[in-house]
Motif scaffolding. Sequence first.
Motif, short mmCIF file in Angstrom:
data_model
loop_
_atom_site.label_atom_id
_atom_site.label_comp_id
_atom_site.label_asym_id
_atom_site.label_seq_id
_atom_site.Cartn_x
_atom_site.Cartn_y
_atom_site.Cartn_z
N UNK A 1 -5.46 -15.10 5.52
CA UNK A 1 -4.95 -16.42 5.54
C UNK A 1 -5.05 -17.30 4.54
N UNK A 2 -5.84 -16.85 3.28
CA UNK A 2 -5.71 -17.55 2.13
C UNK A 2 -6.84 -18.80 2.04
N UNK B 1 -1.19 -17.75 0.22
CA UNK B 1 -1.66 -16.79 -0.56
C UNK B 1 -3.19 -16.12 -0.47
N UNK B 2 -3.02 -14.77 -0.08
CA UNK B 2 -4.40 -14.18 0.34
C UNK B 2 -5.22 -14.29 -0.98
N UNK B 3 -6.53 -14.56 -0.30
CA UNK B 3 -7.78 -14.82 -1.42
C UNK B 3 -8.61 -13.75 -1.42
N UNK C 1 -8.89 -9.86 12.64
CA UNK C 1 -7.46 -9.29 12.02
C UNK C 1 -7.01 -10.30 10.78
N UNK C 2 -8.12 -11.01 10.19
CA UNK C 2 -8.10 -12.13 9.24
C UNK C 2 -8.43 -11.30 7.67
N UNK D 1 -10.89 1.18 3.02
CA UNK D 1 -10.31 -0.03 3.41
C UNK D 1 -10.63 -0.15 4.83
N UNK D 2 -10.84 -1.60 5.64
CA UNK D 2 -10.86 -1.53 7.03
C UNK D 2 -10.47 -3.19 7.31
#
Length: 324
Positions: free
Chosen positions: A323-324, A1-3, A305-306, A299-300
């Motif tokens: 990457x969570x 899950x993304x943080x 790319x993480x 946004x950027x």
Amino acid sequence: MPTVAPLDLEGHCVAAVFLNDVPHFALADGTIHRLDNGHKTVQANDGLLAAFHDAANDRLITGGEDGKVFAVKAGGEVTELASAGKKWITSVAAGPQGAIAYASGKIAFVCFADGKIKEFTHPRSVEGLAFSPKGMRFGVARYNGATLHFPAADGKPVDLEWAGAHTGISFSPDGAFLITTMQENALHGWKLADGKHMRMSGYPGKVKSLSWSVKGKWLASSGAPAAIVWPFASKDGPMGKAPLELGTRGNTMVTCVACHPSQEVTAIGYEDGMVIAARFADAKEVLLRRPGKGAITSMMWDKEERRIVFGSAAGDCGVIDITG
């Protein structure tokens, strides 16, 4: 899950960018906040109206109510590049060889790396600026169309006419197409080789955000309850083709889009602060951030790319680690 690492600021975030992989947030009051081993700030303009990420030189170009143009680099270094006296700077852009462009009223200025400045006057106010990715030319969005200038040579400007108010401007990464956002709910495009028109309409709202995919095969846009993604892989661009509609939400408008640096994926920000990522091939979605305060305005992606840096109209900013 993304943080999500949140950063709660006061005021409208004009630009959220990575400079030397450090998240920077430029607010409408001219303060630039950064998350660099803690929360740090530096002041640029007194009232920020426009910002442009100059990727080639890893800096943020800003213009504002104080009539000044600044370059902000990672670590908080702020340099004044140009001044237009007491006039507001309403648009900025960065081009090849360290050149920048800025606009005030009816005049577009190009400032070369050596400090030399050229002026280009238009009949009505300049609404948007963009440099072509190929060669030293730049485009101006204006009332009833766009104008292409060749600031290094003294070539005659090229006028591209289309009735209505054009508010923003973007070249495709290969320099083959020029796209403008309009005051009405539409985009307009020109194929530069032959001047052919491309009408991209049907939006329920104004298009405020555009992002080209890797290699320029797609153009993602805001202004609808989905990201509207137009195909540009063929020589005639999107003419006669339907766009993709990604991340559809019944009643919530998309306010910001940011295409992935190497994959055919876009981050999509909404008016309620939610952020998702969607893949072009199969429309698969991943939730990156739950709704928050304020519409997503900028946004950027980072170079690895993480991470995605984001800002909102209410100063609700932060960094998403996918990457969570």
